[in-house]
Design a protein around this motif. Structure first.
Motif, short mmCIF file in Angstrom:
data_model
loop_
_atom_site.label_atom_id
_atom_site.label_comp_id
_atom_site.label_asym_id
_atom_site.label_seq_id
_atom_site.Cartn_x
_atom_site.Cartn_y
_atom_site.Cartn_z
N GLU A 32 42.36 31.08 40.42
CA GLU A 32 43.07 31.34 41.56
C GLU A 32 43.97 32.20 41.37
O GLU A 32 44.34 33.19 42.14
N ALA A 33 44.65 31.96 40.20
CA ALA A 33 45.76 33.17 39.80
C ALA A 33 45.10 34.28 39.44
O ALA A 33 45.60 35.58 39.88
N GLN A 35 42.42 35.60 41.20
CA GLN A 35 42.18 36.15 42.39
C GLN A 35 43.45 36.86 43.37
O GLN A 35 43.15 37.57 44.01
N ARG A 36 44.56 36.53 42.74
CA ARG A 36 45.62 37.31 43.35
C ARG A 36 45.90 38.64 42.91
O ARG A 36 46.90 39.41 43.21
N SER A 38 45.44 42.64 42.58
CA SER A 38 44.92 43.41 43.47
C SER A 38 43.57 43.90 43.34
O SER A 38 43.05 43.88 42.28
N THR A 39 43.00 44.47 44.44
CA THR A 39 41.81 44.72 44.41
C THR A 39 41.35 45.84 45.21
O THR A 39 41.96 45.95 46.44
N ASN A 42 40.64 45.64 49.18
CA ASN A 42 40.44 44.27 49.21
C ASN A 42 38.68 43.92 49.21
O ASN A 42 38.32 43.01 49.90
N VAL A 117 40.93 40.76 37.70
CA VAL A 117 40.70 39.61 38.07
C VAL A 117 40.97 38.73 36.43
O VAL A 117 41.81 37.77 36.57
N ASN A 120 44.33 38.87 34.83
CA ASN A 120 45.25 38.01 35.51
C ASN A 120 44.93 36.62 34.92
O ASN A 120 45.90 35.72 34.85
#
Ligand SMILES: Cc1cc2nc3c(=O)[nH]c(=O)nc-3n(C[C@H](O)[C@H](O)[C@H](O)COP(=O)(O)O)c2cc1C
Length: 246
Positions: A32-33, A35-36, A38-39, A42, A117, A120
């Motif tokens: 989940e971290a 997934q935060r 930037s992408t 989106n 991802v 992170n």
């Protein structure tokens, strides 16, 4: 020093782990971290596969040749994934959408998203006291990984990530000097002196770490690496998944 900056400066790849496994909660916290991150637009053009099946782990170890693919607290495989877009509405997806998904631009979008991802996740894992190591070695036989993980069209494996409790304390690996990688306004042609200075630094690091590598340095390593073509099957594989075709 700021705690986050301190954590980043303390990164080193960990390749030996205690047998202790990560809990489901720890895995979730790390993902989940991740997934935060930037992408691009989106799109979130990635998937993360957690490998808990010991047989699959064994087979992935065979692909990589690296024992820490099997011996770790948890193993992730990170994929570039454009299939969610391709599958949005199978009847309605216009042929143009599929064609655009197959561009080099979207290949870059998906591989960058996968890398972000994962980085992170590495930072989250390190913040929790774990160590981690990326595993590009899974691309030693990318078709086998595809088969093992049953990857559909528009999904390709990028690398693995081994995470766990560190069972060794490697020294920090020195990086190229700031001046070698940072350019102001326009690209400055490389000055050899930065590479030479780094060669001396890394040679000292190797001497301290392993006397067998006394005479090695970065220039020699890079020339050895790039003299030999590697993983030449990757291009055809990626195109066979309808990625990076045009
Ligand atoms: C995309 C990627 C793939 C990597 N693949 C492997 C790998 O297959 N096996 C391995 O032992 N280390 C792998 N690494 C780790 C690098 O060797 C390591 O990050 C680099 O030598 C710098 O060392 P450090 O991370 O300890 O600072 C990989 C790193 C990245 C970013």
């Amino acid at each position: 020093m700021n705690e986050t900056i301190k954590l980043l400066h303390n990164h080193r790849s960990i390749r030996k782990f205690t047998p202790e496994k990560l809990t489901k909660e720890e895995v979730r916290t790390i993902v989940e971290a991740g997934q935060r991150a930037s992408t691009s637009s989106n799109v979130m053009a990635y998937s993360i596969i957690g490998i808990t099946d010991e047989n699959i782990k064994k087979e992935l170890r065979k692909v990589s040749g690296q024992p820490y693919v099997e011996n770790n607290g948890y193993l992730f495989v990170i994929c570039a994934d454009l299939s969610r877009i391709a599958n949005l509405d199978s009847d309605a997806v216009h042929e143009n959408v599929k064609q655009n998904l197959e561009s080099t631009e979207q290949f870059i979008v998906a591989t960058v998203d996968g890398a972000l991802v994962t980085q992170n996740m590495v930072i989250a894992a390190e913040a929790l006291g774990f160590g981690a190591c990326y595993l590009g070695s899974l691309r030693n036989d990318i078709n086998r990984v595809d088969e093992l993980l049953k990857l559909p069209e528009y999904v390709i494996p990028l690398f693995g990530l081994a995470v766990g409790h560190p069972d060794h304390e490697p020294n920090l690996k020195p990086r190229l000097p700031f001046e070698a990688v940072f350019h102001e306004n326009t690209y400055q042609q490389a000055t050899h002196k930065h590479v030479e200075s780094y060669d001396r630094t890394i040679s000292d690091y190797y001497q301290a770490r392993d006397s067998n590598l006394k005479d090695d340095n970065w220039s020699k390593q890079m020339l050895r690496k790039y003299k030999i073509p590697t993983r030449i099957d990757v291009a055809a594989y990626v195109q066979s998944k309808n990625i990076n075709k045009q």
